[in-house]
Design a protein around this motif. Sequence first.
Motif, short mmCIF file in Angstrom:
data_model
loop_
_atom_site.label_atom_id
_atom_site.label_comp_id
_atom_site.label_asym_id
_atom_site.label_seq_id
_atom_site.Cartn_x
_atom_site.Cartn_y
_atom_site.Cartn_z
N ASN A 189 29.41 -81.58 -25.60
CA ASN A 189 28.58 -81.17 -24.44
C ASN A 189 28.61 -79.55 -24.42
O ASN A 189 29.66 -79.09 -24.85
N ALA A 190 27.47 -79.12 -24.02
CA ALA A 190 27.52 -77.58 -23.85
C ALA A 190 26.70 -77.27 -22.48
O ALA A 190 25.74 -77.69 -22.27
N GLU A 191 27.01 -76.16 -21.93
CA GLU A 191 26.24 -75.69 -20.68
C GLU A 191 26.42 -74.08 -20.84
O GLU A 191 27.09 -73.59 -21.20
N ASN A 199 27.59 -71.04 -32.63
CA ASN A 199 27.45 -72.12 -31.42
C ASN A 199 27.97 -73.47 -31.87
O ASN A 199 27.24 -74.38 -31.59
N THR A 200 29.08 -73.57 -32.40
CA THR A 200 29.66 -74.68 -32.81
C THR A 200 30.87 -74.99 -32.30
O THR A 200 31.77 -74.21 -32.16
N VAL A 201 31.37 -76.36 -31.95
CA VAL A 201 32.65 -76.54 -31.43
C VAL A 201 33.17 -77.60 -32.26
O VAL A 201 32.26 -78.37 -32.91
N ILE A 236 19.02 -70.17 -27.04
CA ILE A 236 20.21 -69.99 -26.38
C ILE A 236 20.44 -68.54 -26.20
O ILE A 236 20.29 -67.91 -27.08
N TYR A 237 20.72 -68.17 -24.90
CA TYR A 237 21.13 -66.79 -24.46
C TYR A 237 22.55 -66.77 -24.53
O TYR A 237 23.16 -66.04 -25.01
N LYS A 238 23.09 -67.73 -23.86
CA LYS A 238 24.54 -67.96 -23.64
C LYS A 238 25.38 -69.30 -23.64
O LYS A 238 24.42 -69.75 -22.81
#
Length: 119
Positions: free
Chosen positions: A95-97, A75-77, A27-29
């Motif tokens: 979901n992640a984009e 990087n957690t929701v 993951i970059y962003k």
Amino acid sequence: VQLQASGGGLVQVGGSLRLSCAASGIIYKINDMGWYRQSPGKQRELVATISSRGNINYADSVKGRFAISRDFAKNTVYLQMNSLKPEDTAVYYCNAEGLSTWRQSFNSWGQGTLVTVSS
């Protein structure tokens, strides 16, 4: 990019649950992260999203009861669900984009976690 969701289960009407979803991989962003849900016989619907700037969007049906938050370092929701109703029963998907380390865009889904609200 892989998403691993957890935290679903069986709860009584009026109860609370907290869902978590961690992203891993090259993951970059990550731009937007969010939660969606799907009940039997229905289409998948948006529950809540949170952008990289912290802008939040909720479905009308969960406003005032659910709260989405995000740990950018992990990087957690998260989705805190309070005052649960039987109609909240569904499989919840995260979901992640964003962009991978190679600057390729991704749009990933978690495996789904079942939330059952009993009356």
